[in-house]
Design a protein around this motif. Structure first.
Motif, PDB file in Angstrom:
ATOM      1  N   GLN A 102       0.814  -1.215   0.000  1.00 50.22           N
ATOM      2  CA  GLN A 102       0.000   0.000   0.000  1.00 50.22           C
ATOM      3  C   GLN A 102       0.839   1.253   0.000  1.00 50.22           C
ATOM      4  O   GLN A 102       0.473   2.257  -0.580  1.00 50.22           O
ATOM      5  N   LYS A 103       1.971   1.153   0.727  1.00 53.83           N
ATOM      6  CA  LYS A 103       2.826   2.343   0.799  1.00 53.83           C
ATOM      7  C   LYS A 103       3.376   2.676  -0.569  1.00 53.83           C
ATOM      8  O   LYS A 103       3.613   3.843  -0.879  1.00 53.83           O
ATOM      9  N   ILE A 104       3.592   1.649  -1.398  1.00 52.30           N
ATOM     10  CA  ILE A 104       4.063   1.902  -2.763  1.00 52.30           C
ATOM     11  C   ILE A 104       2.915   2.400  -3.617  1.00 52.30           C
ATOM     12  O   ILE A 104       3.043   3.342  -4.384  1.00 52.30           O
ATOM     13  N   ALA A 105       1.799   1.723  -3.454  1.00 52.50           N
ATOM     14  CA  ALA A 105       0.727   1.908  -4.418  1.00 52.50           C
ATOM     15  C   ALA A 105      -0.138   3.125  -4.132  1.00 52.50           C
ATOM     16  O   ALA A 105      -0.581   3.802  -5.043  1.00 52.50           O
ATOM     17  N   GLU A 106      -0.350   3.430  -2.866  1.00 55.63           N
ATOM     18  CA  GLU A 106      -1.259   4.493  -2.453  1.00 55.63           C
ATOM     19  C   GLU A 106      -2.596   4.415  -3.172  1.00 55.63           C
ATOM     20  O   GLU A 106      -3.369   3.514  -2.924  1.00 55.63           O
ATOM     21  N   SER A 107      -2.861   5.316  -4.098  1.00 46.72           N
ATOM     22  CA  SER A 107      -4.226   5.330  -4.624  1.00 46.72           C
ATOM     23  C   SER A 107      -4.459   4.276  -5.701  1.00 46.72           C
ATOM     24  O   SER A 107      -5.573   3.862  -5.939  1.00 46.72           O
ATOM     25  N   ALA A 108      -3.411   3.826  -6.343  1.00 50.06           N
ATOM     26  CA  ALA A 108      -3.622   2.932  -7.476  1.00 50.06           C
ATOM     27  C   ALA A 108      -3.619   1.460  -7.060  1.00 50.06           C
ATOM     28  O   ALA A 108      -2.941   0.641  -7.617  1.00 50.06           O
ATOM     29  N   LEU A 109      -4.392   1.144  -6.045  1.00 49.99           N
ATOM     30  CA  LEU A 109      -4.353  -0.205  -5.501  1.00 49.99           C
ATOM     31  C   LEU A 109      -5.694  -0.921  -5.667  1.00 49.99           C
ATOM     32  O   LEU A 109      -6.738  -0.348  -5.419  1.00 49.99           O
ATOM     33  N   TYR A 110      -5.621  -2.136  -6.071  1.00 49.19           N
ATOM     34  CA  TYR A 110      -6.827  -2.944  -6.193  1.00 49.19           C
ATOM     35  C   TYR A 110      -6.619  -4.223  -5.391  1.00 49.19           C
ATOM     36  O   TYR A 110      -5.751  -5.003  -5.712  1.00 49.19           O
ATOM     37  N   GLY A 237      -6.505  -8.478   3.756  1.00 47.25           N
ATOM     38  CA  GLY A 237      -6.421  -7.466   2.710  1.00 47.25           C
ATOM     39  C   GLY A 237      -7.403  -6.336   2.975  1.00 47.25           C
ATOM     40  O   GLY A 237      -7.062  -5.156   2.866  1.00 47.25           O
ATOM     41  N   TYR A 238      -8.605  -6.710   3.384  1.00 43.67           N
ATOM     42  CA  TYR A 238      -9.620  -5.696   3.691  1.00 43.67           C
ATOM     43  C   TYR A 238      -9.210  -4.878   4.914  1.00 43.67           C
ATOM     44  O   TYR A 238      -9.240  -3.644   4.899  1.00 43.67           O
ATOM     45  N   LEU A 239      -8.813  -5.593   5.971  1.00 50.57           N
ATOM     46  CA  LEU A 239      -8.491  -4.892   7.223  1.00 50.57           C
ATOM     47  C   LEU A 239      -7.309  -3.942   7.052  1.00 50.57           C
ATOM     48  O   LEU A 239      -7.281  -2.856   7.624  1.00 50.57           O
ATOM     49  N   MET A 240      -6.340  -4.357   6.242  1.00 46.19           N
ATOM     50  CA  MET A 240      -5.150  -3.526   6.063  1.00 46.19           C
ATOM     51  C   MET A 240      -5.456  -2.314   5.185  1.00 46.19           C
ATOM     52  O   MET A 240      -4.866  -1.263   5.344  1.00 46.19           O
ATOM     53  N   ALA A 241      -6.387  -2.499   4.237  1.00 47.09           N
ATOM     54  CA  ALA A 241      -6.641  -1.433   3.266  1.00 47.09           C
ATOM     55  C   ALA A 241      -7.846  -0.586   3.651  1.00 47.09           C
ATOM     56  O   ALA A 241      -8.318   0.222   2.861  1.00 47.09           O
ATOM     57  N   LYS A 242      -8.354  -0.797   4.868  1.00 45.43           N
ATOM     58  CA  LYS A 242      -9.546  -0.077   5.332  1.00 45.43           C
ATOM     59  C   LYS A 242      -9.389   1.421   5.078  1.00 45.43           C
ATOM     60  O   LYS A 242      -8.394   2.026   5.467  1.00 45.43           O
ATOM     61  N   GLY A 243     -10.361   1.996   4.446  1.00 49.89           N
ATOM     62  CA  GLY A 243     -10.332   3.440   4.249  1.00 49.89           C
ATOM     63  C   GLY A 243      -9.588   3.883   3.001  1.00 49.89           C
ATOM     64  O   GLY A 243      -9.595   5.053   2.656  1.00 49.89           O
ATOM     65  N   ILE A 244      -8.939   2.939   2.334  1.00 53.29           N
ATOM     66  CA  ILE A 244      -8.223   3.318   1.112  1.00 53.29           C
ATOM     67  C   ILE A 244      -9.153   3.144  -0.083  1.00 53.29           C
ATOM     68  O   ILE A 244      -9.851   2.148  -0.205  1.00 53.29           O
ATOM     69  N   LYS A 245      -9.157   4.148  -0.931  1.00 53.60           N
ATOM     70  CA  LYS A 245     -10.059   4.114  -2.082  1.00 53.60           C
ATOM     71  C   LYS A 245      -9.564   3.070  -3.091  1.00 53.60           C
ATOM     72  O   LYS A 245      -8.410   3.050  -3.479  1.00 53.60           O
TER      73      LYS A 245
END
Lengths: 470, 383, 152
Positions: A102-110, A237-245
């Motif tokens: 996530q730190k690499i990807a920031e917004s462009a993450l799926y 994956g969900y718990l770690m990315a919570k709040g990320i668009k």
């Protein structure tokens, strides 16, 4: 000489089955009978894990190289792409790696199929009900084929049934463990109460309207609902990315087709499962970082150690945190090269524990999760219009691209009679101009439905309208 | 020293005596075999927690000395672990382990001349998942608080970290569905005289209780094992008195009778058997775990039961199970591994025993107890 | 009454003819079947003969397969003991058969559905009688419970 034995978690789905992998020249699975999710028991896929963990090699444009060189080359190409890159992980790896990712990807993450669904349903979709609660339920409603998709749930269901639970199955075929078999088209016949518990399946290929439909059913009847998921760390994956668009897979496919996305970076995920090959071929570069055998051809392969050798935390469908027994962090190191920073396992691990609200990773302890209410849903599941359809029953083999002994379709005796199919013969299936010929197995399937747990290459999603003949 | 003799012995190393149960004789004997190059490797249980240990093959003496000893809640099986590895090896073995090893030997997957089997008396083992639940439901203690466990006078006793002991009779536990695994209940091999040397605490009397192990030497290899350990200074032995020998015989008899009682209780005649087997097998998902784990199966990947079975078959009963039923009719040793690993909880051992009991009785053949060729492979049937 | 026994009651009255797989060895019992025809001994049309070189070749797997594919009975036949053209093939048949018999019985299949008989090449009448007797027994029992759905 001492055997290398790793205590690990099966990456076949999100169930969280514990096992040992023994390195003895060849890999062997051994049973970890004290594992809380599965008592050491494994399904077909678990028994085939050594095939999945066949070693892969780092490659750049077809040439073998080291993991560092491959990661450096990937970083170079990503930097040169000026933002037309997408990072994809379906959650087949540790929570620590996902955080780094996530730190690499920031917004462009799926990281999955958070599609056109209201945000207040995410918690329900992603954090399941503990298996012990399923075992204690009075009425269980299945929207899955447990034998094929999530085999380890079968014994929980049988245990519930032995305690007097009634099991209703809303499925394309009669299930031996169900007391009541309802066809998906007749779902209105289903009687739900507050004592019911719905078990459904949620994956990147799920039809959004169908998911909404089940959610609405549960909401309207005040029924508990749990979703099983196909990737080892879907819940994490969900718990770690919570709040990320995040955008949906279909959006990603559209963007690649439009040409706005040129590089796809996949972390421990096989993109060919979700993205059509013609779309993948439009990419300038496909970069895959993985520790498993690959069925997709990529421009760059960053091959780190397989999951069982990794250090890290997986979170299973119940929300249980489980530690992988390995010591490897080469996945994190490779991600570090791409990010141009060094990721420290220990601090990531602390963040993971904080995100779940635990102080120590203990698979026997269940972290507390809120069961959030979600608002009313308007579902508009359209009835199936095709006369005959091929239904793909996604199982761990299909998600990981591993071959299985299932080159056949299931159909019922009426279909055999109507088409005058010959015993031991085959059935011709036509869709979108391509025709295949497959062996068939007679089973109590709905009329005009063919079921398969294999990918034949003519499918369009889960349900494919087909024409059939002898 | 020779075959048939009995001794009472203990380890000369104090830390081994402290850690291992019953004087640490078995651990020391295995360590000595490795140290003095009697064998190249040893199988030991590597302890993970109070309910979990994993068997490993090691050449490291320290691994042996630090091993877990025996745990009642670790129902692993060693025969498949050492099969097809061509090692000169020594290993501890419960009755069912020994039987599996001998059957693998008959099928040329284990060289028995190079395998030193230290038999362990066994009254049964427990499934770790069942044990955890039992602790919470029956004993009302947290599994994490358990410090030690032992069986004494028909009672299963757990010691918690606060030093308290919690005891419930095994009968009561098994009445409620807990306690030993089902196959252990009707097992009648309590003292493994098919091993090279049979060890256990039955027959240890007086001051030695809990501090020594009673051994019976069953073969020349057994003599070598014990003599080697004595010569290496790892072990001390003395002759048991007659009373001790008699006590051991009595306990063995009581345990065997109990096993026979369970056997009669579980295997009551069934009328509509075909329907019974079909119902039990209807949830099978073709994972193949029961075959993989089966200690008497040495077919490997290419075997009749799998090659003639296809997932596309729509038969009323799968060919896989029919072939397994036939093959296990003379080979099943009732170890219970298949039931343990079945993902849909089919009581496979019970099903296999339904076929094996009458066949093995009729042919007077007990697999894994000696080197007799399986009757199926005889050229002429001895009428 | 279960569905199956209802079907078998129906079958008994409707002139249902069982299908039986008969394994014959090349040298004796196949000759016996031949002589039965030559001697014009009456026998029902229930037998489906499979010729093997020796009854010792018959693997229990073949018998299981016959049942699973829908045979109402499986008959294993060969030379009389001592007459085997391969010295002791039928001794091996006997060993395997005893296992098979036990397993099939424990499985809950009626003992009439699996039978062993030694028939020499000259015993045409014995062969015909055997087929007739077994057919009558099976008619009483009805279709095999292992017969797959949709198989007559």
């Amino acid at each position: 000489m001492t055997d290398n034995v790793y205590s690990t978690i099966c990456p076949g789905c999100n169930f969280g089955c514990g096992l040992y992998i023994r390195e003895n020249g060849a890999l062997e699975v051994d049973f970890r009978k004290s594992s809380p999710a599965n008592s050491g028991k494994l399904c077909r896929f678990g028994m085939n894990l050594p095939k999945l963990f066949a070693p892969t090699k780092s490659m750049v444009d077809g040439k073998e190289t080291t993991i560092e060189e491959a990661a450096k080359e990937a970083a170079k190409r990503i930097a040169a792409s000026k933002g037309s890159v997408v990072f994809l992980s379906l959650g087949n790896t540790t929570s620590e790696e996902l955080l780094a990712f996530q730190k690499i990807a920031e917004s462009a993450l799926y990281t999955g199929a958070v599609a056109a669904l209201p945000e207040d349903t995410y918690q329900t979709l992603n954090i399941g009900i503990p298996y012990s609660e399923i075992e204690a339920a009075k009425h269980i409603v299945l929207f899955i084929d447990p034998y094929e998709q999530y085999p380890l749930i079968v014994r929980r269901l049988l245990s519930a049934r032995n305690k007097g639970a009634k099991i209703s199955a809303v499925w394309w075929k009669d299930l031996p463990l169900a007391d009541e078999n309802i066809r998906p088209g007749d779902v209105s016949k289903l009687a739900l109460t507050k004592d019911s518990l719905i078990i459904a399946d949620y994956n990147p290929l799920s039809d959004t309207e169908q998911v909404k439909n089940v959610l609405a059913l549960a909401k309207n009847a005040g029924t508990r609902i749990t979703f099983l998921k196909p990737f080892a760390n879907s819940t994490g994956g969900y718990l770690m990315a919570k709040g990320i668009k995040q955008k949906s897979i279909s959006q990603l496919v559209e963007d690649i087709n439009k040409g706005t996305i040129k590089i796809l970076f996949c972390l421990e995920s096989d993109p060919s499962v979700l993205i059509p090959s013609e779309t993948l071929s439009k990419l300038t570069y496909l970069i895959i970082q993985t520790g498993q055998t690959l069925s997709t051809k990529a421009n760059i392969v960053i091959a780190h150690e397989p999951l069982y050798k990794k250090k890290g935390t997986l979170i299973n469908n119940e929300g249980r945190a489980q530690a992988l027994g390995g010591t490897g962090t080469s996945g994190l190191d490779a991600l570090g090269i791409i990010a141009g920073a060094k990721f420290d396992f220990d601090s990531l691990h602390e963040s993971v524990k904080k995100a779940i609200g635990i102080t120590v990773v203990d698979e026997f302890m269940m972290p507390k999760y809120e069961r959030l209410e979600y608002g009313a849903l308007q579902a508009s599941a359209k009835p199936m219009d095709a006369k005959t359809a091929l239904v793909s029953v996604y199982n761990p083999f299909m998600w990981s691209g591993l071959a299985d002994d299932n080159d056949f379709v299931e159909l019922n005796l009426n279909t055999v009679k109507a088409l005058k199919l010959l015993k031991g013969g085959s059935i011709r299936i036509k869709s979108n101009g391509s025709t295949i010929e497959k062996k068939f197995k007679v089973a109590p399937v709905q009329d005009n439905i063919l079921l398969t747990s294999n990918k034949f290459g003519i499918e369009k999603g889960i349900i494919t309208p087909v024409e059939v003949s002898r | 020293m020779q075959k048939g003799e009995m001794y009472v012995g203990w380890s000369t190393k104090e830390d081994v005596r402290k850690r291992g149960g019953s004087g640490g004789l078995v651990t020391s004997m295995l360590a000595a075999a490795l140290e003095k190059k009697l064998v190249d490797a040893v199988v030991v249980l590597k302890k993970i927690n109070e309910f979990e240990a994993v068997p490993i093959i090691t050449s490291d003496v320290n691994e042996v000395l630090n091993s877990a000893g025996s745990l009642h809640s670790v129902p692993s099986h060693f025969a498949k672990l050492i099969a097809n590895r061509d090692l000169k090896i020594a290993l501890p073995a419960k009755g069912c382990d020994v039987r599996g090893i001998i059957e693998q030997g008959k099928r040329n997957a284990i060289n028995l001349d190079n395998t030193f089997i230290v038999g362990l008396n066994c009254g049964g083992s427990m499934h770790p998942a069942v044990t955890r639940e039992m602790l919470e439901v029956m004993y009302k203690i947290k599994p994490e608080d358990v410090h030690g466990e032992e069986i004494e006078k028909g009672k299963l006793i757990f010691e918690t970290k606060d030093g308290k002991e919690h005891a419930i009779t095994i009968d009561e536990l098994e009445e409620k569905g807990y306690g030993r695994r089902e196959s252990c209940r009707y097992c009648t091999i309590k003292v493994p005289n098919n091993s090279d040397i049979a060890c256990g605490n039955w027959g240890v009397t007086g001051d030695l209780v809990g501090k020594a192990t009673f051994v019976e030497i069953n073969s020349e290899k057994g003599v070598k094992l014990l003599q080697n350990a004595i010569d290496a200074g790892y072990v001390q032995v003395q002759k048991p008195d007659e009373k001790a020998v008699a006590i051991r015989v009595r306990i063995k008899g009581v345990m065997e009778d109990l096993g026979k009682k369970w056997k009669n209780k579980i295997f009551v005649p069934i009328d509509n058997r075909l329907e019974y087997f079909r119902k039990e097998l209807e949830h099978c998902i073709d994972c193949g775990a029961c075959k993989t784990v089966c200690p008497t199966c040495s077919c490997g990947d290419v075997s009749k039961c799998t090659e003639y079975h296809s997932r596309s078959d729509a038969y009323r009963m799968s060919m896989y199970h029919l072939v397994r039923f036939l093959h296990l009719a003379d080979a099943c040793i009732g170890c219970g591994q298949c039931s343990d690993v079945c993902p849909v909880d089919i009581p496979l051992t019970r099903l296999y025993r339904r076929f094996a009991n009458p066949v093995q009785e009729q042919l007077k053949y007990e697999p894994g107890m000696d080197m007799r060729k399986p009757p199926y492979f005889e050229v002429k049937l001895n009428e | 009454m279960t569905e199956e026994s209802a079907a078998s009651a129906d079958a008994k009255t409707n002139g249902w003819e069982p299908k039986m797989v008969v394994f014959c060895c090349n040298w004796c019992s196949y000759g016996g079947a031949d002589s039965a025809g030559m001697g014009r001994f009456q026998q029902p049309a229930s037998a489906r003969i499979i010729r093997v070189m020796c009854s010792g070749r018959i693997d229990p797997l073949h018998v299981f397969n016959a049942f699973l594919e829908g045979a109402d009975a499986v008959l294993v036949t060969g030379c009389h003991i001592g007459d085997c053209h391969y010295v002791n093939g039928n001794d091996k048949t006997k060993i395997k058969y005893r296992y098979l018999e036990n397993v099939v019985h424990e499985l809950g299949i009626e003992k009439e559905r699996l039978q062993l008989n030694w028939i020499s090449a000259s015993e045409g009448e014995r062969f015909a009688n055997f087929i007739r007797d077994v057919t009558a027994q099976i008619k009483k029992l009805g279709p095999s419970p292992l017969k797959p759905e949709g198989v007559a």
